[in-house]
Design a protein around this motif. Structure first.
Motif, PDB file in Angstrom:
ATOM      1  N   UNK A   1      -5.743  -2.153  -8.102  1.00  0.00           N
ATOM      2  CA  UNK A   1      -5.376  -1.801  -7.653  1.00  0.00           C
ATOM      3  C   UNK A   1      -6.288  -2.208  -6.043  1.00  0.00           C
ATOM      4  N   UNK A   2      -6.537  -2.994  -5.991  1.00  0.00           N
ATOM      5  CA  UNK A   2      -7.615  -3.787  -5.021  1.00  0.00           C
ATOM      6  C   UNK A   2      -6.436  -5.064  -3.589  1.00  0.00           C
ATOM      7  N   UNK A   3      -5.663  -5.061  -2.682  1.00  0.00           N
ATOM      8  CA  UNK A   3      -4.650  -7.052  -2.649  1.00  0.00           C
ATOM      9  C   UNK A   3      -5.508  -8.187  -2.838  1.00  0.00           C
TER      10      UNK A   3
ATOM     11  N   UNK B   1      -3.382   0.388   5.272  1.00  0.00           N
ATOM     12  CA  UNK B   1      -3.585   0.218   3.825  1.00  0.00           C
ATOM     13  C   UNK B   1      -3.615  -0.209   2.912  1.00  0.00           C
ATOM     14  N   UNK B   2      -4.583  -0.798   2.106  1.00  0.00           N
ATOM     15  CA  UNK B   2      -4.714  -1.587   1.908  1.00  0.00           C
ATOM     16  C   UNK B   2      -4.912  -3.353   1.928  1.00  0.00           C
TER      17      UNK B   2
ATOM     18  N   UNK C   1      -6.442   4.800 -10.215  1.00  0.00           N
ATOM     19  CA  UNK C   1      -5.863   3.178  -9.230  1.00  0.00           C
ATOM     20  C   UNK C   1      -6.322   2.421  -9.263  1.00  0.00           C
TER      21      UNK C   1
ATOM     22  N   UNK D   1      -7.188   1.397  -1.164  1.00  0.00           N
ATOM     23  CA  UNK D   1      -6.917   0.598  -2.125  1.00  0.00           C
ATOM     24  C   UNK D   1      -7.307  -0.718  -1.494  1.00  0.00           C
ATOM     25  N   UNK D   2      -8.577  -0.494  -1.602  1.00  0.00           N
ATOM     26  CA  UNK D   2      -9.780  -1.305  -1.032  1.00  0.00           C
ATOM     27  C   UNK D   2     -10.639  -1.503  -1.954  1.00  0.00           C
ATOM     28  N   UNK D   3     -10.857  -1.120  -3.307  1.00  0.00           N
ATOM     29  CA  UNK D   3     -11.539  -1.204  -4.241  1.00  0.00           C
ATOM     30  C   UNK D   3     -12.992  -0.632  -4.048  1.00  0.00           C
TER      31      UNK D   3
ATOM     32  N   UNK E   1      -3.532  10.766  -5.930  1.00  0.00           N
ATOM     33  CA  UNK E   1      -3.846  10.497  -6.570  1.00  0.00           C
ATOM     34  C   UNK E   1      -4.600   9.063  -6.528  1.00  0.00           C
ATOM     35  N   UNK E   2      -4.045   8.452  -6.061  1.00  0.00           N
ATOM     36  CA  UNK E   2      -4.514   7.063  -4.963  1.00  0.00           C
ATOM     37  C   UNK E   2      -5.005   7.521  -3.806  1.00  0.00           C
TER      38      UNK E   2
ATOM     39  N   UNK F   1       1.137  -1.265   0.523  1.00  0.00           N
ATOM     40  CA  UNK F   1       0.075  -0.113   0.204  1.00  0.00           C
ATOM     41  C   UNK F   1       1.018   1.153   0.040  1.00  0.00           C
TER      42      UNK F   1
END
Lengths: 393, 393
Positions: A340-342, B108-109, A324, B73-75, B42-43, A309
């Protein structure tokens, strides 16, 4: 390391702490064609100012380098000291003053101990009979933990030649010539204009894509001397010989650049950061540099923490075009994130295993275009802080 | 901390490790005018995307914040989770969904543990009867070592009002809203357009001139809610009341910004970096930021080493106009270098004494023009590396 027509020497002049070589000389028996790249920092060390002036002539016969003192932020006295160093070497060797390049690395803002330089130069000239390039590699070290040396053999029209080089780096490494000194010599005969073009290109793809701490220094210098002693027909642009020479040159500088990152201050990891799928090659390089210079990313590397991340966050603030939802991220070949996701599954365990290696790659695919770039960096460790907190003491 | 018409609450929802508050609520009994500034990364985290959308309406009645997970970063699931959090709060309070701002900070993530958010929200709403702004300050902490809270009283036409705020910061602090959350409330009535202008200006002179590690986060958010419960005649631009309000607001945000730097991850020093004599204010800020973000400068601060040469080197690579021969440098009022050269005398001893203080100023005078700027930063310590190497473990 034999490179025809070149001699080397290094002595202990007591500029650094006792017991370490700190003054070095590279000498070409005949005037050599010079290619040179210097720091882009606006605060330039005295020897850089002098060297840039002289590099315009395109000829060089001797390079004198001291470590332990950068002769930077030293004003007019610093300039006089650089000139005097050059004059002492020229007189000792019986060559014109203008054919000498002077280089310095070490602490900034302290005047060069000229009495020690004066004492060292005669011994340096004497030492040419028995010195080696390896001695030079040792003498230019500051916080480096190992000497950096590389050589390749080439062939031009049946005549074999050698390209050899030494470098020092460690901290303050960042594109556009961060405190990094690199001195290369070749006995190949090479057409001067193309030699300069080839060297700049090789530097741009090696020393300018490595970063240890993002700081660009006052002293960076990369020099290449070609004296033609191998006896080949001079290498010209656009020939197979030129392509071969370029390949050997790139191999030498990239190997030296990698050694510098490997020996980054306190480094425990060697990481190649590739950004691909960017809108342009420039975007790719800018994003890769943002990742490589992020303190949060680099501490995660040190902690062997697969914290992908932070890498996405660095790409996000790098200033390049990013969507993203299109980004994919890999540690070596392990997909950590897509869209953009795990990525889920066993990615965490497998990614963590990659980060426990000494050397690995991070690949970020932006999914936008064809732009691609790779930069090399190290982690940010406890030792980096220790080394730099106590550097002058 | 009483601010009329506002209620506060914080609970332990087990998003962070046990024993720590991690879910907080700010509630205005009537719809409040909202001023908001979000990250430029941007993210962007899901709650930031949602918050930016809603901020356009300019009205807010509740802010719900969790720590321990950034929901970045979790969509699309992250977006759904942010929306559900908002809905739960809106239903609990009996207000429109669109009047809720959601904020998150942490790793994050990783998907937000929604079961815990669902369990926490009802308790959060109940807690409004007894909660305080201090509870909120505690609940939004991540690696912060102390809660950050500040308040000022003002007066508009004989009616007194309060501006109060909380913030969290520590690592990842960098201009343009690095992982920094700040929530301010005031019971003053303020004309909406001017409130937004004033807030942006205050943020620019406070949160945007601090830097801990140069990393800009995915989640930064600063919100100011003005509900008018004090009963004053609404404050309008260009009046003495507006000037007074601006002053109080700036005092609050600058105090919070300073607390964030003080509490920078592992920080042992608080350093104000001023660049003056620059060709423009923009140049001054750019140069000051380069100094403030230099790992070599920051490790020297940690080592209490008066290594002024590294500061000049950072100014040199910052990209702004510099004439090394004109530069002067001070640690507090001790002249370390003038005309780009060491000042001599007892400067080393006196400069070193300054660096042994907890708080000091570095002033670089470029001697070129009238541009001036100050930024605030901390040192780079062994603890910074320890904290960030192990953050997720």
């Amino acid at each position: 390391m034999m490179v025809k027509g070149f001699k080397f020497s290094a002595v202990e002049a007591a500029i650094k702490k006792p017991g370490r070589l700190d003054l070095a000389l590279i000498f070409s028996e005949t005037p050599a064609t010079l290619a040179a790249v210097f720091t882009t920092n606006k605060v330039k060390a005295a020897p850089v100012v002098l060297g840039m002036e002289r590099a315009k002539e395109g000829v060089c016969q001797a390079v004198v380098v001291n470590s332990g003192n950068a002769n930077a932020c030293t004003g007019s006295r610093g300039m006089e000291d650089a000139r005097e160093t050059s004059r002492l070497v020229a007189e000792g060797l019986g060559i014109p003053d203008e054919a000498v390049q002077v280089s310095s690395t070490g602490v900034i803002g302290v005047q060069l101990p000229m009495d020690r330089v004066r004492g060292g130069v005669p011994k340096l000239v004497e030492g040419l009979e028995s010195g080696t390039l390896d001695d030079v590699a040792r003498a230019i070290m500051t916080t480096d933990t190992f000497p950096k040396l590389e050589a390749r053999q080439g062939d031009a029209g049946g005549v074999s030649y050698t390209i050899a080089g030494v470098a020092k780096g460690a901290g303050m490494i960042m594109p556009n010539m961060a405190t990094m000194l690199a001195f290369l010599v070749t006995d190949a005969a090479v057409e001067p204009a193309w030699l300069r073009k080839a060297f700049r290109q090789a530097v741009d793809a090696s020393f300018n894509v490595i970063t240890v701490d993002g700081d660009t220094s006052t002293n960076d210098t990369a020099l290449l001397l070609a004296n033609g002693a191998a006896g080949n027909v001079p290498i010209h642009e656009g020939t197979p010989e030129a392509a071969r020479f370029m390949q050997e040159l790139q191999d030498v500088v990239l190997a030296l650049a990698r050694q510098i990152v490997r020996d980054g201050e306190g480094a425990t990891k060697f990481v190649a950061i590739t950004v691909k799928g960017a809108s342009s090659a420039g975007d790719a390089r800018q994003a890769a540099m943002a990742v490589a210079n992020s303190s949060l990313v680099k501490t995660a590397f040190f902690g062997q923490d697969a914290n992908w991340g932070r890498i996405l966050a660095a790409v996000g603030y790098s200033g390049v075009a990013v969507d993203p939802d299109r980004v994919a991220l890999f540690f070596d070949d392990v997909l950590m994130a897509s869209n953009g996701v795990f990525a889920g599954g066993d990615a965490e365990a497998r990614g963590s295993a990659v980060l426990h290696k000494d050397e690995f790659t991070v690949t970020v695919d932006l999914g936008l275009g064809e732009g691609s770039a790779t930069v090399y960096t190290s982690d940010l460790s406890l030792d980096y802080v220790k080394i730099n907190a106590d550097y002058r003491t």
